[in-house]
Write an enzyme that holds these catalytic residues in place. Structure first.
Site, PDB file in Angstrom:
ATOM      1  N   GLU A 216     -10.897  31.830 -19.478  1.00 18.57           N
ATOM      2  CA  GLU A 216     -10.134  30.576 -19.510  1.00 18.57           C
ATOM      3  C   GLU A 216      -8.806  30.713 -20.247  1.00 18.57           C
ATOM      4  O   GLU A 216      -8.766  31.145 -21.400  1.00 18.57           O
ATOM      5  CB  GLU A 216     -10.969  29.471 -20.157  1.00 18.57           C
ATOM      6  CG  GLU A 216     -10.267  28.115 -20.154  1.00 18.57           C
ATOM      7  CD  GLU A 216     -11.177  26.956 -20.478  1.00 18.57           C
ATOM      8  OE1 GLU A 216     -10.663  25.844 -20.672  1.00 18.57           O
ATOM      9  OE2 GLU A 216     -12.401  27.161 -20.549  1.00 18.57           O
ATOM     10  N   LYS A 232     -14.373  23.684 -16.344  1.00 19.26           N
ATOM     11  CA  LYS A 232     -15.439  22.733 -16.628  1.00 19.26           C
ATOM     12  C   LYS A 232     -16.272  22.570 -15.365  1.00 19.26           C
ATOM     13  O   LYS A 232     -15.763  22.199 -14.318  1.00 19.26           O
ATOM     14  CB  LYS A 232     -14.848  21.389 -17.066  1.00 19.26           C
ATOM     15  CG  LYS A 232     -15.855  20.368 -17.546  1.00 19.26           C
ATOM     16  CD  LYS A 232     -16.620  20.847 -18.753  1.00 19.26           C
ATOM     17  CE  LYS A 232     -15.773  20.983 -19.990  1.00 19.26           C
ATOM     18  NZ  LYS A 232     -16.568  21.401 -21.176  1.00 19.26           N
TER      19      LYS A 232
END
Length: 405
Positions: A216, A232
């Site tokens: 990420e 997410k």
């Protein structure tokens, strides 16, 4: 003592001044690949919250004093022949307490780790890789910071807060520690080879080391463009898992909530009207998991410096929740121990380029134990049993890799 030799070994690895240059190749996440075998450390800043001060300002001033002026990220700059750049690490605790103004109450499980580390590198002669360490590696059993029942109860507590309207979403993170003997660095380096580890690498210090396999992007700045890529939404990396992730209303709602939070964070430091979502809910693979990722982009405001960038983006919205400060307040009371090296920032900074990963899928070593963290976002629709299982699925590849499997 079985761990004394490990502590001594770690202290020999990390250089802390011009006179003690690194004996291993630099492997900081996002460091330029072409430079990694010729980087030498020239200056280091290590800071703990107890030292006082603003870590974002300290980092910016320290870098400027050592030839890396990041007080205006729109200023054109080139890769210099001497100073190359710097590794930068910021803990979740420093980001939450010092930059976001949130409370911190849980004790840190690895207090020897700094809350801020900045290591400046320049170029030296190309070095050959260090000889492999033949010391036997042993990793003991993992001890969790909370039981599955306690984790599930924390999920219910967050759901109750959502029901009252206190928050919309909160990320809950658990911790585990395992004793070891031998040199932990080869184990931590293996994390960087995991599939999808965009920020794979290791940062070491006196008696501590951090290994990262994060996919990420917390924040990237290049040519005046600011980018964040929040992740997410998770499912097993099977055809069924991918279909479930793409069609899950709960996962999509949770994801979009965080994208909106990240848009708001970037808007604080962007030119008016330049925040865009380039890609929404793209499904990508990390090890044996599918994860949903979006790309948010903006043009940096005139005069934006590193300190303001860190204040606006740290801690990352995907590991806090929304609203961010309210979520951090709930996190401080819900999690039994601190987040340590996880859920913070780790990467590379240089004139004209900043690339910081969010330290998910991250492990740390002190002189006594390896530490891992994992969790997930909690919404009103969250099932406590499923959330416990998701955290276990995220940490399983990390623990298996550390053990040598």
């Amino acid at each position: 003592m079985p761990y004394q030799k490990s502590t001594e070994r770690m202290r020999k690895i990390g250089p802390y001044g011009v006179e003690t240059l690194p004996q291993v190749l630099v492997d900081a996440p996002a460091a330029p690949p072409a430079c990694r075998d010729s980087l030498v450390e020239r200056a280091r800043l290590q800071w703990h919250r107890a030292d006082g001060g603003d870590p974002a300002v300290l980092a910016e001033e320290f870098l400027a004093a050592h030839g890396l002026d990041l007080r205006d990220l729109n200023r054109p700059a080139a890769h210099g022949p001497d100073v190359c750049g710097a590794a930068l690490y910021l803990s979740a605790a420093a980001a939450g307490a010092q930059l976001a103004g949130a409370p911190t109450t849980a004790p840190e499980p690895a207090p020897t780790l700094p809350d801020l580390a900045v290591v400046v590198y320049d170029h030296g002669p190309t070095r050959a890789p260090a000889a492999p360490d033949d010391t036997p590696w042993w990793l003991g059993p993992w001890t969790e910071s909370w039981t599955p029942a306690q984790h599930a109860a924390a999920v219910d507590t967050v759901r109750a807060a959502i029901g009252r309207g206190d928050i919309y979403q909160t990320n809950l993170v658990g911790h585990a520690a395992a004793p070891y003997s031998g040199d932990p660095l080869p184990a931590l380096r293996r994390l960087g080879a995991l599939p999808g580890a965009r920020y794979g690498g290791v940062l070491t210090g006196d008696g501590w080391a951090i290994g990262c396999a994060s996919p990420e992007t917390l924040v990237e700045v290049h040519h005046g463009q600011i980018i964040t890529r929040p992740i997410k939404g998770t499912r097993p990396a099977t055809a069924t898992g991918r279909a479930e992730l793409l069609t899950s209303a709960k996962e999509r709602a949770e994801h979009i909530m965080i994208v909106d939070l990240e848009r708001n964070d970037l808007a604080r430091i962007a030119r008016t009207g330049t925040v865009t979502v380039d890609e929404l809910f793209a499904v990508r693979r990390w090890c044996d998991l599918w994860q949903a990722e979006s790309t948010v982009r903006a043009h940096a405001a005139h005069g934006l410096g590193l300190a303001d960038l860190l204040r606006a983006t740290c801690p990352g919205g995907s590991v806090t929740g929304a609203p961010k400060l309210a979520a951090l307040t709930h996190i401080a009371t819900a999690e039994p121990v601190g987040r340590g090296a996880s859920m913070g920032a780790l990467g590379w900074v240089a004139p004209g380029r900043i690339d910081l990963g969010l330290t998910i899928r991250t492990a740390a070593a002190d002189g006594h134990a390896l530490h891992t963290w994992a969790g997930g976002g909690i919404t009103w629709d969250s099932d406590p049993t499923a959330e416990v299982a998701e955290a276990a699925a995220k940490t399983a590849p990390v623990r298996a890799t550390l053990a040598g499997r």
